[in-house]
Each structure stands twice: as C-alpha cells, then as structure tokens.
Motif scaffolding. Structure first.
Motif, PDB file in Angstrom:
ATOM      1  N   LYS A   2       0.757  -1.221   0.168  1.00  0.00           N
ATOM      2  CA  LYS A   2       0.274   0.128   0.209  1.00  0.00           C
ATOM      3  C   LYS A   2       0.826   1.230  -0.351  1.00  0.00           C
ATOM      4  CE  LYS A   2      -1.997  -1.502   3.789  1.00  0.00           C
ATOM      5  NZ  LYS A   2      -3.636  -0.640   4.366  1.00  0.00           N
ATOM      6  N   ILE A   3       0.795   2.281  -1.034  1.00  0.00           N
ATOM      7  CA  ILE A   3       1.583   3.448  -0.442  1.00  0.00           C
ATOM      8  C   ILE A   3       0.297   4.317  -1.368  1.00  0.00           C
ATOM      9  CG2 ILE A   3       2.854   4.668  -2.546  1.00  0.00           C
ATOM     10  CD1 ILE A   3       4.213   2.622  -1.196  1.00  0.00           C
ATOM     11  N   LEU A   4       0.273   5.627  -0.198  1.00  0.00           N
ATOM     12  CA  LEU A   4      -0.199   6.940  -0.430  1.00  0.00           C
ATOM     13  C   LEU A   4       0.425   8.356  -1.140  1.00  0.00           C
ATOM     14  CD1 LEU A   4      -3.854   7.495   0.630  1.00  0.00           C
ATOM     15  CD2 LEU A   4      -2.327   8.090   2.449  1.00  0.00           C
ATOM     16  N   VAL A   5       0.224   9.285  -1.293  1.00  0.00           N
ATOM     17  CA  VAL A   5       0.951   9.926  -1.610  1.00  0.00           C
ATOM     18  C   VAL A   5       0.192  11.146  -1.866  1.00  0.00           C
ATOM     19  CG1 VAL A   5       2.934   9.205  -3.402  1.00  0.00           C
ATOM     20  CG2 VAL A   5       0.858   9.966  -4.562  1.00  0.00           C
ATOM     21  N   LYS A   6       0.345  12.254  -1.158  1.00  0.00           N
ATOM     22  CA  LYS A   6      -0.313  14.091  -0.882  1.00  0.00           C
ATOM     23  C   LYS A   6       0.247  14.928  -1.761  1.00  0.00           C
ATOM     24  CE  LYS A   6      -2.005  11.751   3.287  1.00  0.00           C
ATOM     25  NZ  LYS A   6      -2.354  11.929   4.877  1.00  0.00           N
ATOM     26  N   GLU A   7      -1.291  15.628  -2.011  1.00  0.00           N
ATOM     27  CA  GLU A   7      -0.509  16.627  -2.182  1.00  0.00           C
ATOM     28  C   GLU A   7      -1.636  17.932  -1.826  1.00  0.00           C
ATOM     29  OE1 GLU A   7       2.477  19.539  -3.702  1.00  0.00           O
ATOM     30  OE2 GLU A   7       2.599  17.871  -3.871  1.00  0.00           O
ATOM     31  N   GLU A   8      -1.228  19.060  -1.624  1.00  0.00           N
ATOM     32  CA  GLU A   8      -2.501  20.350  -1.202  1.00  0.00           C
ATOM     33  C   GLU A   8      -2.690  21.031  -2.248  1.00  0.00           C
ATOM     34  OE1 GLU A   8      -3.887  21.838   2.693  1.00  0.00           O
ATOM     35  OE2 GLU A   8      -2.614  19.790   2.600  1.00  0.00           O
ATOM     36  N   ILE A   9      -3.874  20.889  -2.531  1.00  0.00           N
ATOM     37  CA  ILE A   9      -4.614  21.806  -3.682  1.00  0.00           C
ATOM     38  C   ILE A   9      -5.497  22.570  -3.079  1.00  0.00           C
ATOM     39  CG2 ILE A   9      -5.595  21.376  -6.164  1.00  0.00           C
ATOM     40  CD1 ILE A   9      -3.114  20.244  -6.795  1.00  0.00           C
ATOM     41  N   ASP A  10      -5.246  24.072  -3.540  1.00  0.00           N
ATOM     42  CA  ASP A  10      -6.573  25.210  -3.002  1.00  0.00           C
ATOM     43  C   ASP A  10      -6.970  24.485  -1.535  1.00  0.00           C
ATOM     44  OD1 ASP A  10      -8.092  27.338  -4.039  1.00  0.00           O
ATOM     45  OD2 ASP A  10      -9.721  25.489  -3.770  1.00  0.00           O
ATOM     46  N   GLY A  11      -5.919  24.413  -1.434  1.00  0.00           N
ATOM     47  CA  GLY A  11      -5.531  24.992   0.537  1.00  0.00           C
ATOM     48  C   GLY A  11      -6.658  22.819   0.846  1.00  0.00           C
TER      49      GLY A  11
END
Length: 701
Positions: A2-11
C-alpha cells in the motif's frame, strides 16, 4: 504494497493510493479530494486482438450511494445505460490518454472509473482523469504518461484550481485542462464571453498548477510501479512499401486534391483496391498489410501537401473558411428553424418552445436538477454516405451536443425574462468537418428565427494543425480528412465579444503556448467571418415568437389559495387544464404559469384561477351560497374556501325571528361585505344589498 502520496491543492489534500483495493487489475488507484473518492482501474488483455485501431474502452460510473441516496428510478438501482454526464466524463478521460498508447498497440484495454463517495463540493471528473493516468503509469501497460488534469475557474477575477461545485455558478471561465510535464494535451470548457488572451492565461495557469500531480505519479511509480510488458511493433516490409510507393504515390497525390469529398474517397478507394489486387501470388494473404501501408502513405502525402507544397486538398488558403450559406424559417410548424451549410457540412437547427413542465428532470449525485434548456445532436449515417443501424445517441453524439450546449447557453436570456423551456435539435444532413460547430451556427439562427431574445449571435469554427519538427501550419475550418491526417482538432465558439466554449484534442504528445495562441487568433478571424455570413440571413432575433409556440401567462396568487386551485387530489386544476386545453404550473411562492396554444385559452384559464383565488373586498357585493344556518345567522360562501357570517339582524329590513324563515342551506344569496377583521373573519349583510337596490330604484324614479 500500500502506497499513499499526497499534495495540497487549493487548501485541501489530494491523495492517490495504490496497492489496497482491486489488486487483480493491471493497475488500480484510489483518488481522494475532500470526501470525494474515485476508484480507477485499468486492465489490458494478454492476447493481441486483430484490429486496425487501439481497442481501448473507457467507462465512468457514478454510484448514487456515493452521495448517500437511493436511486429515484423504478428499479431503485443504477440502470445499465450510462447517463449523459457519465458519457461526457468518460470522453474526458479517453481523449487525453488515447494518443499516449503506442500506435500499434492492439491489446484490448479497459479503464473503469467508479465514484465511491461524493461530498457535493469536490468534482469527481478531474479525479477520475488523474486516476486513469496514475493507474496506467504504475501498470505494465505501455503508456507515454503520466498526465494530469485540473479544473480552472475564474471567480471574482481570480483564477482558482478545483474550486467547490457551489462556486462554479459565480465563474466566468470554467475549463478542464489536461497536460503533461511540458505541454497541454486537452482542453474542455467554456467562458462567459471572455477574450482569447484571458482564456489562454487560464489554460496555462492550469498547466502550471497540474505539475505537482504529475510528480505525485512519478513517486507512485517509483515505489509501486511494475515493469512495462514487452511490446514490439510489427516491422514494415520495406520491399512491399517501396513497391507500393513507386506505383501509388503519384496517383494518391492526384486523388487527394479532388475537391469533392465523395469523389475523392471513391478515387482513393478504387486506387487502393486495384493496387492490392495487382500484387499477385507473391503477396497473397497480405492484403491487410498492403492496405495499412497505403493508408500510411496517403497520410504522409496529405501532410506533405500542406508542409511542402503549401496547399490544401480543396485548394483553400490555410486561413480560409469554406463557402457559407444560411437559410432561416426553413420549416413551417416548428417554432424556429435554420439550415446552415459550410462547404460539404450541412446542419439543420430546429427550435421548440415549451412550458415549465417540459423542463428536463435529471438525477445527479448532487441531487435532482431541472434543466430549462436542452440541445440534442443527431448524426445519421446518410450524412457521411454510410449504412448503419440507427439506435440511440452515440457517445460522439452526446459529446458534440454537450459542446454545442456550452457554446449557446451563455447567450440565452435569463429565465425570468423569457419563461419558456427551450429545446434545440441539430440534424446533420451532410458532414465533412466540424458538424458540431455547424450545429452552433444553425441552432443560433433557429433561436433568432424563433424570436428568442438572445444576448448576441454565436458561431463556431474548428481549427487543425500539421506539425513536423519546426514546421507548423495551423488550418482554419478543417475538412474531415484534414482532421484525420492532422495533429489537432481545436474547436472554438463565441460571439464578436468573446469565447463561450472550446474543446481541444491532439494526436501528438503536447502543444506549446505559441501554437495555441496562433490557433486562437486565427480562429477568431474565422469566427467573425462566419458571424457576418449568418447576420446576412438574419441580423437579430425576430420581434415576435412563432404563432405556433405556446403562450405563457404568469400571475401571482396568495400562497394560502394554492390548495383552492389544486383541489382535493388535484381535481380542480385538472379540470381547468382539461376545459381550457392548457398546462398550469404553480410554485410554492404562489406564482402561477399558464401555458396555452392560444391567447383565448390562456385567458380563460387565468379567469378561472382568479375566480378561485380572489380576495374579498369591503363594500363589494357577491352572490354566495348558504352553507350553514345557526340561531344567530347564516354562513355564506362568497368564493371557494371563503365564508362570511350574515348576522340575523342583517338578513332583512324587518325583524327576523328565525333565520330559516329567510334562507335555507344551499340557497343563493346576494351579500355585501361590511367588514374584514384582522384575523380574517368576514361580516356580511343581505339587508345592505336590499337597501342599495331600493335606493337605486328610487333614484331612477
């Protein structure tokens, strides 16, 4: 794993997770933004399929449970046929990823995007597009990605990425941009009469903003990606290719410059058939291979015609629009009609006006919607000289209708200024390039012919591109064959003042800002030329709507009186509609809309409603019905649902001992309203009517 990647977009956090669910697919990811979650899977078969094109299918599914609701249809489940929204989103996913597969890839491939949760604020469309690229990127399927997509909206003058759905109605630009690391690959959306410069800025603002989403996919691939499956293209038989080129090149060159489409196609078809049949025993069983070589040769010669000889198939300049003719009032009974012909593309636009009850009811994840404007696009097989089974609208039909809808809806009058439901139908009679933009033109003229007070005429044009290394040619008003052999299909619609809709697809890996800027500038010149031709046929909307269109009369009644108009079980309103041949719609606010096919019928219905809902006036005289007798007086109904009391002292000019000596229940009685109290009680008098009649009689004597 299991792999999870994240990014902040418009808060808000956007995440992509792989390795948790649907692990038997070739690739699968779960994309989440807010509480909106989309599962995207991709599977490619292990056996090659005999096909002349990429066997790719894309499905997008909106599960109603995602919004915490039960489907509203009879079966109470998601029915098999996709909705219009699901079809349009499936096309959005398909268009940017299809060019990124190898040209000779013939393994059947399926992408399925399923909306699992929907928070009604974060749109699942761009998440599904992102998920398709991510699933392909980590899979073993050959794919020249990744790409990403975002929605760009301009709200209060500020460009924003993936704004909440509730803010869309405040935007004057709303587009979806898909791109790679270095360029734009697809654009879809519209604007509220915005300039080319503003639209270009929005597109590349979106391209800059989607870069972190591409980086997320690279990270996902590094940790959870698998090795791409070995794939080799079949080598071309150079000896056969050389033989066919020497025998066919000049003949193909002569055939492709035949101006008429059907004659050109017939010449090329006969030429290829004769060449393949003449190959002899040495090449027996290799007819399909020979046809593929000839098709590739034809494409190269068509492109060389533009890049090396500086000319087009039909002899036009690169920036020249084909000849145009426009006719309005083509059909006598529909409420508006127009025939638009541009070269060998011909489209009939037909307008029908209806009442509020004709609005389209649509069930979406966000809830039930009512749409007062519809545009339906029909592309029958005869329009391209083919024989096919006629069924429901295809994905292409729905896609072209959606684009034309966006182009036209920005110029329609506000609902409060024009209360009709509007339906436009596009019937494509002939097609040789951009029938969707022909639809925009014909339907705009049909609106004007029908007297719809549009804000401004709108027209559309399709642009093409041929690019080899540093050589770039942008083509105005492309033919079908130029679309087939070129690198771009860029449709732009708008008024004289700005763009209302655009759609761009490419067959190469990406487009630069310079190319798009040139295409938009050239499209504006072509659009203005088409508008001039349209205005020669009809400069502005007619002053009156068709006499065959329904008349809509709006009145306001007291909301407390709504039940009096409807009656028990709808009995009264059904009776009015049946008697007057009208359609009546009542809002909770008390606004009543009567739709009738003649003014006389409409007026009759309005009079009946007014009689049912009139408010009593002090001093007015009514003929009522005695509904109840008591010791102290009689209750008289002076209008439906409205009673008043005639006190025993107001029944006659003399002393009355018993009320029943004067009136009985069910009898008619003329009464005058003496007073209406604050709590609505009405005091009536029959004696006052007698006194008034007596005074009038004496004055006449």
């Amino acid at each position: 794993m299991k792999i999870l990647v994240k990014e902040e977009i418009d808060g808000k956090t956007l995440s992509i997770q792989s390795g948790k669910v649907a692990k038997q697919a070739s690739g699968s990811v779960v994309v989440q933004y807010g509480d909106t979650i989309v599962l995207v899977t991709v599977v490619s078969a292990n056996e090659e399929k005999p096909s002349s094109f990429l066997p790719l299918s894309v499905e997008y599914q909106e599960k109603i449970y995602a919004a915490g609701r039960i489907p509203g249809n009879y079966f109470r489940r998601e029915i098999g046929r996709p909705s219009e929204k699901e079809t349009l989103t499936a096309r959005l996913i398909d268009r940017p990823i299809r060019p990124l597969f190898p040209n000779e890839y013939r393994y059947e491939t399926q992408v399925i995007a399923t909306v699992l949760s929907m928070d009604r604020e974060n749109d699942p469309d761009t998440l599904a597009m992102l998920g398709a690229s991510a699933a392909l990127t980590i899979s073993d399927i050959p794919f020249a990605g990744p790409i990403a997509s975002v929605r760009v909206a301009r709200i209060d003058g500020q460009l924003r990425i993936n704004p909440p759905i509730s803010d869309w109605e405040k935007s004057d630009i709303n587009i979806i941009v898909a791109g790679s690391k270095t360029g734009v690959v697809m654009v879809e959306g519209g604007g509220d009469l915005v300039s080319e410069e503003e639209m270009l800025e929005a597109i590349f603002f979106g391209h800059r903003s989607l870069q972190p989403l591409i980086d997320m996919q690279f990270k996902l691939q590094e940790t959870n990606g698998v090795e791409k499956r070995p794939f080799e293209t079949e080598p071309v038989d150079e000896e056969l290719a050389a033989k066919l080129k020497s025998e066919a090149a000049e003949a193909i060159r002569k055939a492709i410059v035949i101006p008429e489409k059907m004659k050109r196609h017939a010449a090329l078809r006969n030429l290829k058939r004769d060449l393949v049949q003449s190959l002899g025993e040495e090449y027996a069983g290799r007819e399909d291979e020979a046809y593929d070589i000839l098709s590739t040769l034809q494409k190269k010669i068509s492109r060389d015609l533009i890049l090396k000889e500086g000319r087009r198939m039909d002899g036009r300049r690169f920036d020249e629009v084909r000849s145009i003719s426009c006719e309005v009032g083509t059909l006598p009974r529909p409420h508006g009609s127009a025939l638009f012909t541009r070269g060998e593309t011909q489209v009939l636009g037909v307008l029908t006006l209806g009442s509020g009850q004709d609005e389209q009811r649509v069930e979406t994840l966000s809830g039930e919607e009512f749409r007062p404007f519809m545009l339906h696009y029909n592309f029958p097989p005869y329009s391209v000289g083919e024989v096919k089974r006629i069924g429901g609208p295809s994905r292409r039909d729905i896609g072209h209708g959606g684009l034309s809808t966006r182009a036209i809806e920005k110029i329609l009058p506000a609902k409060e200024d024009f209360e009709y439901t509007i339906r436009l139908v596009s019937e494509v009679f002939e097609s040789n390039g951009s029938s969707s933009m022909g639809t925009v033109c014909s339907c705009c003229l049909a609106l004007m012919d029908g007297g719809v007070p549009i804000k401004a005429p709108v027209a559309g044009i399709a642009m093409g591109l041929v690019k080899e290394d540093d050589q770039i040619v942008v083509l105005t008003d492309i033919l079908g064959d130029e679309d087939h052999t070129g690198d771009m299909d860029f449709k732009v619609a708008g008024t004289r003042d700005g763009i209302t809709a655009l759609q761009m697809d490419i067959k190469i890996l990406e487009l630069s800002r310079d190319i798009m800027e040139k295409a938009l500038a050239q499209a504006k010149i072509g659009r203005l030329h088409i508008l001039e031709k349209m205005e020669e046929a009809l400069k502005e909307p007619r002053q009156d709507i068709s006499p065959y269109a329904p008349t809509i009369i709006t009145i306001q009644i007291n909301p407390d009186k709504i039940r009096d108009v409807i009656g028990p079980g709808g009995k009264i309103i059904r009776g009015i509609q049946s008697e007057t041949n009208t359609t009546i719609n009542i809002e909770d606010s008390g606004q009543v809309k009567v739709a009738a096919f003649s003014k006389e019928e409409g007026d009759a219905a309005v009079k009946m409603i007014e009689n049912l809902t009139r408010e009593p006036e002090v001093g007015a005289i009514y003929e009522g019905t005695v509904v109840k007798i008591t010791d102290f007086g009689a209750f008289v109904q002076i209008m439906p649902g409205t009673d008043g009391l005639v006190h025993i002292s107001q029944l006659a000019n003399h002393r009355v001992t018993r009320v029943s000596d004067i009136v009985r229940e069910g009898a008619k009685l003329k009464v005058k309203v003496l007073e209406i109290s604050r709590d609505g009680k009405i005091r009536l008098s029959h004696k006052a009517v007698s006194d008034e009649g007596h005074r009038r009689g004496r004055s006449r004597r």
